[in-house]
Design a protein around this motif. Structure first.
Motif, PDB file in Angstrom:
ATOM      1  N   VAL A  67      16.924 -12.059 -67.136  1.00 57.03           N
ATOM      2  CA  VAL A  67      16.338 -12.119 -65.800  1.00 57.03           C
ATOM      3  C   VAL A  67      17.072 -13.161 -64.965  1.00 57.03           C
ATOM      4  CG1 VAL A  67      14.210 -12.672 -64.537  1.00 57.03           C
ATOM      5  CG2 VAL A  67      14.101 -11.322 -66.634  1.00 57.03           C
ATOM      6  N   TRP A  68      17.539 -14.219 -65.621  1.00 50.34           N
ATOM      7  CA  TRP A  68      18.279 -15.289 -64.937  1.00 50.34           C
ATOM      8  C   TRP A  68      19.448 -14.717 -64.154  1.00 50.34           C
ATOM      9  CZ3 TRP A  68      17.341 -20.012 -63.520  1.00 50.34           C
ATOM     10  CH2 TRP A  68      18.360 -20.920 -63.260  1.00 50.34           C
ATOM     11  N   ARG A  69      20.147 -13.775 -64.764  1.00 53.12           N
ATOM     12  CA  ARG A  69      21.312 -13.176 -64.112  1.00 53.12           C
ATOM     13  C   ARG A  69      20.919 -11.965 -63.267  1.00 53.12           C
ATOM     14  NH1 ARG A  69      22.957 -14.427 -69.291  1.00 53.12           N
ATOM     15  NH2 ARG A  69      24.523 -16.030 -69.427  1.00 53.12           N
ATOM     16  N   SER A  70      20.169 -11.044 -63.841  1.00 56.12           N
ATOM     17  CA  SER A  70      19.872  -9.792 -63.145  1.00 56.12           C
ATOM     18  C   SER A  70      18.895  -9.971 -61.988  1.00 56.12           C
ATOM     19  CB  SER A  70      19.317  -8.755 -64.126  1.00 56.12           C
ATOM     20  OG  SER A  70      18.046  -9.159 -64.620  1.00 56.12           O
ATOM     21  N   GLY A  71      18.048 -10.962 -62.048  1.00 55.54           N
ATOM     22  CA  GLY A  71      17.083 -11.203 -60.986  1.00 55.54           C
ATOM     23  C   GLY A  71      17.535 -12.237 -59.971  1.00 55.54           C
ATOM     24  N   GLU A  72      18.778 -12.653 -60.081  1.00 54.33           N
ATOM     25  CA  GLU A  72      19.388 -13.624 -59.177  1.00 54.33           C
ATOM     26  C   GLU A  72      18.679 -14.977 -59.176  1.00 54.33           C
ATOM     27  OE1 GLU A  72      19.799 -11.725 -55.370  1.00 54.33           O
ATOM     28  OE2 GLU A  72      21.113 -10.174 -56.185  1.00 54.33           O
ATOM     29  N   TRP A  73      18.007 -15.289 -60.296  1.00 51.60           N
ATOM     30  CA  TRP A  73      17.353 -16.591 -60.391  1.00 51.60           C
ATOM     31  C   TRP A  73      18.372 -17.723 -60.445  1.00 51.60           C
ATOM     32  CZ3 TRP A  73      12.525 -17.196 -59.069  1.00 51.60           C
ATOM     33  CH2 TRP A  73      11.689 -16.078 -59.092  1.00 51.60           C
ATOM     34  N   ALA A  74      19.521 -17.488 -61.044  1.00 49.09           N
ATOM     35  CA  ALA A  74      20.554 -18.527 -61.095  1.00 49.09           C
ATOM     36  C   ALA A  74      20.949 -18.943 -59.679  1.00 49.09           C
ATOM     37  CB  ALA A  74      21.770 -18.036 -61.873  1.00 49.09           C
ATOM     38  N   GLU A  75      21.098 -17.971 -58.791  1.00 45.29           N
ATOM     39  CA  GLU A  75      21.452 -18.279 -57.405  1.00 45.29           C
ATOM     40  C   GLU A  75      20.305 -18.973 -56.679  1.00 45.29           C
ATOM     41  OE1 GLU A  75      21.840 -15.216 -58.785  1.00 45.29           O
ATOM     42  OE2 GLU A  75      24.021 -15.175 -58.960  1.00 45.29           O
ATOM     43  N   ARG A  76      19.087 -18.554 -56.948  1.00 44.26           N
ATOM     44  CA  ARG A  76      17.930 -19.161 -56.277  1.00 44.26           C
ATOM     45  C   ARG A  76      17.759 -20.630 -56.677  1.00 44.26           C
ATOM     46  NH1 ARG A  76      13.320 -14.486 -57.024  1.00 44.26           N
ATOM     47  NH2 ARG A  76      14.770 -12.753 -56.775  1.00 44.26           N
ATOM     48  N   PHE A  77      17.945 -20.924 -57.945  1.00 39.79           N
ATOM     49  CA  PHE A  77      17.810 -22.311 -58.404  1.00 39.79           C
ATOM     50  C   PHE A  77      19.007 -23.145 -57.972  1.00 39.79           C
ATOM     51  CE2 PHE A  77      14.395 -20.826 -61.057  1.00 39.79           C
ATOM     52  CZ  PHE A  77      13.666 -21.948 -61.411  1.00 39.79           C
ATOM     53  N   ASP A  78      20.195 -22.538 -57.985  1.00 39.80           N
ATOM     54  CA  ASP A  78      21.429 -23.221 -57.584  1.00 39.80           C
ATOM     55  C   ASP A  78      21.610 -24.548 -58.323  1.00 39.80           C
ATOM     56  OD1 ASP A  78      23.835 -23.493 -56.180  1.00 39.80           O
ATOM     57  OD2 ASP A  78      22.865 -24.626 -54.560  1.00 39.80           O
ATOM     58  N   LEU A  79      21.531 -24.479 -59.630  1.00 36.91           N
ATOM     59  CA  LEU A  79      21.674 -25.674 -60.464  1.00 36.91           C
ATOM     60  C   LEU A  79      23.146 -25.987 -60.715  1.00 36.91           C
ATOM     61  CD1 LEU A  79      18.827 -24.954 -63.035  1.00 36.91           C
ATOM     62  CD2 LEU A  79      18.795 -26.561 -61.113  1.00 36.91           C
ATOM     63  N   PRO A  80      23.454 -27.240 -61.023  1.00 42.18           N
ATOM     64  CA  PRO A  80      24.844 -27.635 -61.252  1.00 42.18           C
ATOM     65  C   PRO A  80      25.313 -27.346 -62.685  1.00 42.18           C
ATOM     66  CG  PRO A  80      23.447 -29.546 -61.427  1.00 42.18           C
ATOM     67  CD  PRO A  80      22.545 -28.390 -61.046  1.00 42.18           C
ATOM     68  N   TYR A  81      24.862 -26.245 -63.237  1.00 44.15           N
ATOM     69  CA  TYR A  81      25.189 -25.875 -64.618  1.00 44.15           C
ATOM     70  C   TYR A  81      25.917 -24.531 -64.626  1.00 44.15           C
ATOM     71  CZ  TYR A  81      21.018 -28.870 -65.375  1.00 44.15           C
ATOM     72  OH  TYR A  81      20.086 -29.874 -65.355  1.00 44.15           O
ATOM     73  N   PRO A  82      26.656 -24.258 -65.696  1.00 41.64           N
ATOM     74  CA  PRO A  82      27.213 -22.912 -65.849  1.00 41.64           C
ATOM     75  C   PRO A  82      26.068 -21.890 -65.894  1.00 41.64           C
ATOM     76  CG  PRO A  82      28.138 -24.415 -67.485  1.00 41.64           C
ATOM     77  CD  PRO A  82      27.022 -25.147 -66.795  1.00 41.64           C
ATOM     78  N   VAL A  83      26.331 -20.686 -65.458  1.00 44.99           N
ATOM     79  CA  VAL A  83      25.277 -19.663 -65.360  1.00 44.99           C
ATOM     80  C   VAL A  83      24.651 -19.350 -66.722  1.00 44.99           C
ATOM     81  CG1 VAL A  83      26.748 -17.607 -65.573  1.00 44.99           C
ATOM     82  CG2 VAL A  83      24.641 -17.519 -64.210  1.00 44.99           C
ATOM     83  N   ASP A  84      25.389 -19.577 -67.793  1.00 45.68           N
ATOM     84  CA  ASP A  84      24.836 -19.277 -69.124  1.00 45.68           C
ATOM     85  C   ASP A  84      24.097 -20.470 -69.743  1.00 45.68           C
ATOM     86  OD1 ASP A  84      27.136 -20.768 -69.564  1.00 45.68           O
ATOM     87  OD2 ASP A  84      27.788 -19.575 -71.278  1.00 45.68           O
ATOM     88  N   ALA A  85      24.003 -21.587 -69.036  1.00 42.29           N
ATOM     89  CA  ALA A  85      23.293 -22.757 -69.564  1.00 42.29           C
ATOM     90  C   ALA A  85      21.814 -22.441 -69.707  1.00 42.29           C
ATOM     91  CB  ALA A  85      23.489 -23.954 -68.640  1.00 42.29           C
ATOM     92  N   HIS A  86      21.225 -22.990 -70.769  1.00 41.72           N
ATOM     93  CA  HIS A  86      19.783 -22.803 -70.984  1.00 41.72           C
ATOM     94  C   HIS A  86      19.115 -24.092 -71.427  1.00 41.72           C
ATOM     95  CE1 HIS A  86      21.039 -22.507 -75.131  1.00 41.72           C
ATOM     96  NE2 HIS A  86      21.784 -21.484 -74.810  1.00 41.72           N
ATOM     97  N   GLY A  87      19.865 -25.171 -71.454  1.00 38.78           N
ATOM     98  CA  GLY A  87      19.292 -26.475 -71.730  1.00 38.78           C
ATOM     99  C   GLY A  87      19.548 -27.024 -73.111  1.00 38.78           C
TER     100      GLY A  87
END
Length: 178
Positions: A73-93
């Motif tokens: 969902v992070w990728r397909s739902g564009e949540w990565a863009e909405r959060f705009d975090l300073p991490y690689p898109v595949d980061a999960h903590g």
């Protein structure tokens, strides 16, 4: 009267209940707090509520999307863009440093709840789609014993519950710190 539910059916019910408890807990830990309060750290190396909720949701998203053979969902739902975090898109903590946790920025607390809602929908779809054979499928032979789908699901639920509990504890600290 005999219980006619299958073992897989009972497992599915238990998992839906467990993940539902996480789903209920996320808004309860976020609601009423400002972005600054969600980002407050008890000390310079501690995790804050926003990061804990994001991380528990990211790990659930990645693991369940993998089990369901669907995009996260992070990728397909564009949540990565909405959060705009300073991490690689595949980061999960997992394995993040204190500095990386500190770099987490949040302006809209509703993102945490919205993202978790979307991941919960994915989780329910995947869990409801599992058969008895699926639960027994080995997905990781790097462990002894090898990890099955059922073991992975319990691991994801356990991780989410632990991080939600940590976030609840920090919330109590935030509320009492003035």
């Amino acid at each position: 009267m005999a219980d006619t539910r299958s073992t897989a059916g009972i497992a599915t019910e238990l998992l839906i209940d467990g993940f539902g408890r996480i789903r209920e807990g996320v808004p309860a830990v976020v609601d009423g707090l400002s972005a600054d309060e969600l980002l407050w750290r008890p000390d310079r190396d501690a995790n804050h509520i926003a990061w804990l909720v994001w991380h528990l949701t990211r790990q659930q998203d990645e693991q369940l999307s993998h089990l369901g053979h669907v995009p996260s969902v992070w990728r397909s739902g564009e949540w990565a863009e909405r959060f705009d975090l300073p991490y690689p898109v595949d980061a999960h903590g997992y394995g993040m440093t204190s500095a990386e946790v500190g770099a987490f920025a949040l302006t809209d607390p509703s993102l945490l709840i919205g993202y978790h809602d979307a991941v919960n929908e994915l989780t329910l779809r995947v869990v409801r789609g599992l058969s008895a054979d699926d639960y027994a499928t080995v997905i990781d032979r790097n462990w002894d014993p090898p990890v099955t789908v059922s073991v992975r699901l319990v691991s994801v639920l356990d991780d989410a519950a632990k991080h939600l509990g940590q976030a609840q504890y920090v919330r109590g600290m935030v509320r009492r710190r003035t």
